[in-house]
Motif scaffolding. Structure first.
Motif, PDB file in Angstrom:
ATOM      1  N   GLY A 193       0.780  -0.961  -0.094  1.00 21.24           N
ATOM      2  CA  GLY A 193       0.027  -0.124   0.024  1.00 21.24           C
ATOM      3  C   GLY A 193       0.769   1.269   0.142  1.00 21.24           C
ATOM      4  N   PHE A 194       0.245   2.412  -0.268  1.00 25.24           N
ATOM      5  CA  PHE A 194       1.098   3.709  -0.508  1.00 25.24           C
ATOM      6  C   PHE A 194       0.345   4.700   0.429  1.00 25.24           C
ATOM      7  CE2 PHE A 194       1.758   1.256  -4.346  1.00 25.24           C
ATOM      8  CZ  PHE A 194       2.995   1.224  -4.323  1.00 25.24           C
ATOM      9  N   ILE A 195       1.236   5.702   1.108  1.00 18.49           N
ATOM     10  CA  ILE A 195       0.734   6.560   1.841  1.00 18.49           C
ATOM     11  C   ILE A 195       1.359   7.776   1.221  1.00 18.49           C
ATOM     12  CG2 ILE A 195       0.919   7.778   4.353  1.00 18.49           C
ATOM     13  CD1 ILE A 195       1.420   4.999   5.490  1.00 18.49           C
ATOM     14  N   VAL A 196       0.483   8.899   1.229  1.00 13.89           N
ATOM     15  CA  VAL A 196       0.797  10.300   0.966  1.00 13.89           C
ATOM     16  C   VAL A 196       0.669  11.072   1.969  1.00 13.89           C
ATOM     17  CG1 VAL A 196       0.317  11.835  -0.898  1.00 13.89           C
ATOM     18  CG2 VAL A 196      -0.029   9.587  -1.436  1.00 13.89           C
ATOM     19  N   SER A 197       1.730  12.080   2.552  1.00 14.68           N
ATOM     20  CA  SER A 197       1.743  12.905   3.451  1.00 14.68           C
ATOM     21  C   SER A 197       1.466  14.421   2.704  1.00 14.68           C
ATOM     22  CB  SER A 197       3.023  12.778   4.327  1.00 14.68           C
ATOM     23  OG  SER A 197       4.174  13.344   3.600  1.00 14.68           O
ATOM     24  N   TRP A 198       1.239  15.177   3.659  1.00 17.32           N
ATOM     25  CA  TRP A 198       1.000  16.629   3.498  1.00 17.32           C
ATOM     26  C   TRP A 198       2.350  17.083   3.528  1.00 17.32           C
ATOM     27  CZ3 TRP A 198      -3.320  19.017   1.896  1.00 17.32           C
ATOM     28  CH2 TRP A 198      -4.520  18.194   1.897  1.00 17.32           C
ATOM     29  N   TRP A 199       2.643  18.415   2.991  1.00 17.53           N
ATOM     30  CA  TRP A 199       3.763  18.876   2.609  1.00 17.53           C
ATOM     31  C   TRP A 199       4.266  19.729   4.124  1.00 17.53           C
ATOM     32  CZ3 TRP A 199       4.663  24.579   2.807  1.00 17.53           C
ATOM     33  CH2 TRP A 199       5.955  24.931   2.439  1.00 17.53           C
ATOM     34  N   LYS A 200       5.655  19.543   4.244  1.00 15.54           N
ATOM     35  CA  LYS A 200       5.974  20.388   5.492  1.00 15.54           C
ATOM     36  C   LYS A 200       7.313  20.833   5.382  1.00 15.54           C
ATOM     37  CE  LYS A 200       6.759  19.534  10.385  1.00 15.54           C
ATOM     38  NZ  LYS A 200       6.737  18.473  11.679  1.00 15.54           N
ATOM     39  N   ARG A 201       7.133  22.539   5.562  1.00 11.96           N
ATOM     40  CA  ARG A 201       8.274  23.406   5.209  1.00 11.96           C
ATOM     41  C   ARG A 201       9.695  23.021   5.550  1.00 11.96           C
ATOM     42  NH1 ARG A 201       6.059  27.230   7.144  1.00 11.96           N
ATOM     43  NH2 ARG A 201       4.965  28.283   5.282  1.00 11.96           N
ATOM     44  N   GLU A 202       9.648  22.425   6.671  1.00  4.89           N
ATOM     45  CA  GLU A 202      10.968  21.998   7.215  1.00  4.89           C
ATOM     46  C   GLU A 202      11.680  21.114   6.571  1.00  4.89           C
ATOM     47  OE1 GLU A 202       8.595  23.430  10.686  1.00  4.89           O
ATOM     48  OE2 GLU A 202       8.236  22.319   8.761  1.00  4.89           O
ATOM     49  N   ILE A 203      11.092  20.235   5.688  1.00  7.72           N
ATOM     50  CA  ILE A 203      11.739  19.204   4.993  1.00  7.72           C
ATOM     51  C   ILE A 203      12.138  19.703   3.395  1.00  7.72           C
ATOM     52  CG2 ILE A 203      11.715  16.810   4.126  1.00  7.72           C
ATOM     53  CD1 ILE A 203       9.786  16.410   6.568  1.00  7.72           C
ATOM     54  N   LYS A 204      13.393  19.950   3.016  1.00  7.36           N
ATOM     55  CA  LYS A 204      13.889  20.071   1.978  1.00  7.36           C
ATOM     56  C   LYS A 204      13.794  19.327   0.820  1.00  7.36           C
ATOM     57  CE  LYS A 204      14.327  24.319   3.815  1.00  7.36           C
ATOM     58  NZ  LYS A 204      13.131  25.485   3.512  1.00  7.36           N
ATOM     59  N   SER A 205      14.095  17.900   1.325  1.00 12.30           N
ATOM     60  CA  SER A 205      14.112  16.913   0.274  1.00 12.30           C
ATOM     61  C   SER A 205      14.201  15.567   1.043  1.00 12.30           C
ATOM     62  CB  SER A 205      15.351  16.960  -0.571  1.00 12.30           C
ATOM     63  OG  SER A 205      16.481  16.885   0.330  1.00 12.30           O
ATOM     64  N   PHE A 206      13.882  14.631   0.590  1.00 13.84           N
ATOM     65  CA  PHE A 206      13.802  13.329   1.085  1.00 13.84           C
ATOM     66  C   PHE A 206      14.621  12.229   0.480  1.00 13.84           C
ATOM     67  CE2 PHE A 206       9.512  15.077   1.830  1.00 13.84           C
ATOM     68  CZ  PHE A 206       8.895  14.658   2.920  1.00 13.84           C
ATOM     69  N   HIS A 207      15.144  11.559   1.433  1.00 18.24           N
ATOM     70  CA  HIS A 207      16.064  10.434   1.191  1.00 18.24           C
ATOM     71  C   HIS A 207      15.011   9.319   0.555  1.00 18.24           C
ATOM     72  CE1 HIS A 207      19.729  11.957   2.786  1.00 18.24           C
ATOM     73  NE2 HIS A 207      18.893  12.485   3.738  1.00 18.24           N
ATOM     74  N   THR A 208      15.431   8.729  -0.557  1.00 13.21           N
ATOM     75  CA  THR A 208      14.387   7.656  -1.004  1.00 13.21           C
ATOM     76  C   THR A 208      14.967   6.173  -1.359  1.00 13.21           C
ATOM     77  OG1 THR A 208      15.036   8.148  -3.351  1.00 13.21           O
ATOM     78  CG2 THR A 208      13.049   9.289  -2.494  1.00 13.21           C
ATOM     79  N   ILE A 209      14.242   5.205  -1.237  1.00 13.23           N
ATOM     80  CA  ILE A 209      14.829   3.812  -1.571  1.00 13.23           C
ATOM     81  C   ILE A 209      14.468   3.400  -2.834  1.00 13.23           C
ATOM     82  CG2 ILE A 209      12.880   2.629  -0.834  1.00 13.23           C
ATOM     83  CD1 ILE A 209      14.718   0.374   0.265  1.00 13.23           C
ATOM     84  N   THR A 210      15.310   2.715  -3.625  1.00 10.35           N
ATOM     85  CA  THR A 210      15.261   2.187  -5.010  1.00 10.35           C
ATOM     86  C   THR A 210      14.667   0.698  -4.971  1.00 10.35           C
ATOM     87  OG1 THR A 210      17.650   1.625  -5.388  1.00 10.35           O
ATOM     88  CG2 THR A 210      16.726   3.945  -5.998  1.00 10.35           C
ATOM     89  N   LEU A 211      14.028   0.229  -5.956  1.00  4.88           N
ATOM     90  CA  LEU A 211      13.483  -0.817  -6.175  1.00  4.88           C
ATOM     91  C   LEU A 211      14.580  -1.919  -6.745  1.00  4.88           C
ATOM     92  CD1 LEU A 211       9.924  -0.216  -7.601  1.00  4.88           C
ATOM     93  CD2 LEU A 211      10.830  -0.496  -5.105  1.00  4.88           C
ATOM     94  N   ALA A 212      14.780  -3.178  -5.915  1.00  2.00           N
ATOM     95  CA  ALA A 212      15.586  -4.070  -6.538  1.00  2.00           C
ATOM     96  C   ALA A 212      15.154  -4.797  -7.711  1.00  2.00           C
ATOM     97  CB  ALA A 212      15.998  -5.019  -5.430  1.00  2.00           C
ATOM     98  N   LEU A 213      13.545  -4.974  -7.833  1.00  3.18           N
ATOM     99  CA  LEU A 213      13.181  -5.851  -8.742  1.00  3.18           C
ATOM    100  C   LEU A 213      12.302  -5.189 -10.124  1.00  3.18           C
ATOM    101  CD1 LEU A 213      10.999  -8.125  -6.141  1.00  3.18           C
ATOM    102  CD2 LEU A 213      13.032  -8.720  -7.147  1.00  3.18           C
ATOM    103  N   GLU A 214      12.656  -5.749 -11.189  1.00  6.01           N
ATOM    104  CA  GLU A 214      12.144  -4.978 -12.240  1.00  6.01           C
ATOM    105  C   GLU A 214      10.587  -5.340 -12.426  1.00  6.01           C
ATOM    106  OE1 GLU A 214      14.209  -6.568 -15.778  1.00  6.01           O
ATOM    107  OE2 GLU A 214      15.857  -5.786 -15.351  1.00  6.01           O
ATOM    108  N   ARG A 215       9.992  -4.361 -13.037  1.00 15.62           N
ATOM    109  CA  ARG A 215       8.439  -4.396 -13.027  1.00 15.62           C
ATOM    110  C   ARG A 215       8.308  -5.758 -13.815  1.00 15.62           C
ATOM    111  NH1 ARG A 215       4.556  -0.092 -15.751  1.00 15.62           N
ATOM    112  NH2 ARG A 215       2.704  -1.112 -15.944  1.00 15.62           N
ATOM    113  N   ARG A 216       7.212  -6.672 -13.418  1.00 16.14           N
ATOM    114  CA  ARG A 216       7.227  -7.776 -14.248  1.00 16.14           C
ATOM    115  C   ARG A 216       5.924  -7.743 -14.939  1.00 16.14           C
ATOM    116  NH1 ARG A 216       5.609  -9.432  -8.442  1.00 16.14           N
ATOM    117  NH2 ARG A 216       3.577 -10.501  -8.508  1.00 16.14           N
TER     118      ARG A 216
END
Length: 316
Positions: free
Chosen positions: A120-143
């Protein structure tokens, strides 16, 4: 094409035949526990998040309901089971010490071939204090085929790591990050270790992760006694790419483990590389980009942002 249900704001667009992710199978939601795992500084994995069922302005961040990961700015992935019965505006995502209000949930409306659950996915509201997010990449190719896990046969990852938060029983607002290394991920480990109802071999030939191989478990190998339980715990490969999220677990409660000589059983994984999950992710991005103030939200506002995405998939 699989339809998608949005649980947004205080409004629940629940279809009558929607699955109950709290009880889709006899396997319960994993209880938080660890045995042989090690504490890990949260700063080592800045893309991890905690999902708490409390408003973002609360001082008591409890209860912790699951772990998740950042896929894009303000978009997080977790087990669908985590958010299915939660209320969006009564849920907080804790990212890098920040308590973020939730804008929307996006998850499957119909049972999927992920075996009892999905991502499932969660979407959050914007917060001024956060300039950018660290993200994870997917290991599996889309099947190409959402109905088969055959591609996981060739994967058989033997050096993956499981990461997840556990809340303290004495202080539920205290959340500790744990890691469990040298995890084995395959289709076979659940198939071999979970008995089928008819006896004589397993029935669960789906992606799972365990602290050892099935043969090592049968031999009573010590590493097989390790476990890290919790909904949405994140399995990563040696490059810290996302393989899957823990979504179900059988016979790992303390009483059940005592019956099996304190040997844990494997953890079921939801994989983020289906065509359906890509559509749901695209929907989450569309909701994130929708510029509507909170006080102007109406029933169906967020859902309408995704209509073109799903209609195009159906017509295509």
């Amino acid at each position: 094409m699989q339809s998608t249900l949005l649980l947004v704001w205080l409004v629940c667009f629940c279809a009558a035949d929607s699955p109950n992710y709290d009880n889709t199978h006899f396997c319960p939601i994993p209880e938080m526990a660890q045995q042989g795992a090690t504490e890990e500084p949260e700063s080592q994995h800045p893309w991890l998040v905690r999902v708490v069922h409390a408003p973002s302005n609360a001082t008591d961040m409890a209860p912790l309901i699951c772990t998740g990961a950042v896929l894009a700015d303000r978009v997080y992935i977790t087990a669908a089971r985590c958010i299915f019965s939660a209320k969006a505006d009564y849920t907080t995502v804790i990212y890098s010490g920040h308590q973020l209000s939730v804008k929307a949930f996006v998850f499957p409306a119909q049972p999927t071939n992920q075996m009892f659950d999905d991502v499932g996915f969660i979407v959050s509201w914007w917060k001024r204090e956060i300039k950018s997010f660290h993200t994870i990449t997917l290991a599996l190719e889309r099947r190409l085929d959402d109905n088969s896990f055959d591609f996981f046969d060739d994967l058989a990852v033997n050096d993956s790591t499981l990461l997840g938060f556990i809340a303290s029983k004495d202080s539920p607002s205290t959340h500790t990050l744990y890691r469990l290394d040298n995890m084995h991920a395959s289709n076979e480990v659940c198939h071999e270790l979970y008995p089928s109802g008819g006896g004589g071999g397993g029935a669960y030939r789906v992606p799972c992760a365990h602290s050892c191989r099935a043969a090592e478990q049968r031999a009573g190998s010590a590493p097989c006694g390790r476990l890290l339980l919790g909904l949405g715990h994140v399995l990563v490969d040696r490059s810290a790419r996302l393989l899957g999220l823990v979504t179900w677990s059988c016979a790992n409660a303390p009483t059940a483990r005592r019956r099996s000589h304190d040997m844990p059983l494997p953890l079921g994984l939801a994989l983020p590389n289906t065509k359906a999950s890509q559509l749901n992710y695209d929907c989450a991005i569309a909701i994130r980009n929708l510029k509507v103030d909170y006080d102007k939200l109406t029933r169906g506002t967020h859902k309408s942002a995704c209509d073109n995405i799903y209609n195009a998939a159906i017509s295509g």
